[in-house]
Design a protein around this motif. Structure first.
Motif, PDB file in Angstrom:
ATOM      1  N   GLU A   1       0.836  -1.206   0.000  1.00 26.82           N
ATOM      2  CA  GLU A   1       0.000   0.000   0.000  1.00 26.82           C
ATOM      3  C   GLU A   1       0.869   1.254   0.000  1.00 26.82           C
ATOM      4  O   GLU A   1       0.631   2.205  -0.746  1.00 26.82           O
ATOM      5  CB  GLU A   1      -0.928  -0.006   1.224  1.00 26.82           C
TER       6      GLU A   1
ATOM      7  N   LYS B   1      -3.531  -2.221  -8.869  1.00 25.05           N
ATOM      8  CA  LYS B   1      -3.837  -0.822  -8.559  1.00 25.05           C
ATOM      9  C   LYS B   1      -3.201   0.134  -9.557  1.00 25.05           C
ATOM     10  O   LYS B   1      -3.848   1.075 -10.044  1.00 25.05           O
ATOM     11  CB  LYS B   1      -3.366  -0.487  -7.136  1.00 25.05           C
TER      12      LYS B   1
ATOM     13  N   LYS C   1      -5.076  -0.132 -12.903  1.00 28.64           N
ATOM     14  CA  LYS C   1      -6.405   0.493 -12.879  1.00 28.64           C
ATOM     15  C   LYS C   1      -6.314   2.007 -12.877  1.00 28.64           C
ATOM     16  O   LYS C   1      -7.171   2.696 -13.429  1.00 28.64           O
ATOM     17  CB  LYS C   1      -7.184   0.011 -11.659  1.00 28.64           C
TER      18      LYS C   1
END
Length: 251
Positions: A39, A70, A73
């Motif tokens: 993250e 991620k 996208k």
């Protein structure tokens, strides 16, 4: 000279430090962030506008596949380089499908990884293919640069089979007229495999290139709109196209 920014995401921070030192000890790269957290890694890539992200598949909070998803996208243009001990074909294919630009398996010396990334990504592809004569390059190098430009990753079996097929078609152009009974068996003999496996691997390599949306690069490469979106060449057509380019360039 402006350096290319790199984010390193590795579960083992000692290894991450070794990688960072290898990149920082060059004239080309500058490490702008390291982390063992997926993250946090995504945020580092975004905040630092990193050109390269070197990531393991095993990370805290968000694994490497999640990082790839991620970034894909969000349309982030960083080159994602997976550097992992997991070397199974299905894992590699999944990473490529999720936007990885390259896959390197451990163990691999950090300096070797840096060298590969420099070779693959720090050259002006259009200059290479349209404005340079490439007289100093070997046939293998010319073919490899084309494959990289159109999106065929070096780690898959079809890459080597395709390169051998193009070389054979350059040496004996008539072989392309008998691809099933002549070309595939010749490649299979060299790599100790069957003609049917050669055919499938080459087809897979071409499908990977098309799945990665490199049709524009292919059309730029040959100077004309050779293919439209949704079109895919047969194995023989693709080999013949590249072999013909090599012959025209005096290979």
């Amino acid at each position: 000279m402006e350096k290319h920014s790199v984010v390193i995401l590795q579960d083992n921070m000692r290894k991450a430090k070794e990688l960072a030192e290898a990149f920082d000890n060059t004239e080309d790269f500058k490490v702008v962030g390291t982390s063992s957290d997926g993250e946090e890694g995504v945020m580092l890539v975004l905040n630092q506008n990193a050109e390269f992200c070197i990531l393991d598949l095993v990370l805290e909070n968000l694994d490497g596949l999640g990082v790839l998803e991620k970034l894909q996208k969000m349309g982030v243009k960083t080159h994602s380089i997976v550097f992992s001990a997991l070397g199974r074909d299905e894992v590699i294919d999944t990473c490529i499908a999720k936007g990885a630009s390259y896959y390197a398996t451990k163990p691999c010396p950090p300096e070797t990884l840096v060298k590969r990334i420099r070779e693959l990504f720090l050259e002006d592809k259009k200059e290479t293919f349209k404005n340079r004569t490439n007289n100093s390059l070997s046939l293998d190098e010319k073919i490899s640069r084309i494959f990289i430009s159109v999106g065929i990753p070096p780690h898959i079996k079809g890459y080597g089979y395709l390169r051998e097929g193009v070389k054979l078609a350059v040496e004996s152009p008539d072989v392309i007229n008998n691809i099933t009974k002549k070309l595939y068996p010749m490649i299979g003999e060299k790599y100790s495999t069957t003609p049917s496996k050669v055919e499938r691997a080459i087809r897979h390599a071409i499908e990977v290139a098309w799945a990665r949306g490199r049709i524009g690069n292919i059309n730029d490469l040959f100077g004309v709109q050779t293919y439209l979106t949704g079109e895919k060449p047969t194995n023989g057509e693709f080999i013949a196209l590249i072999a013909d380019k090599m012959l025209l360039e005096g290979a």
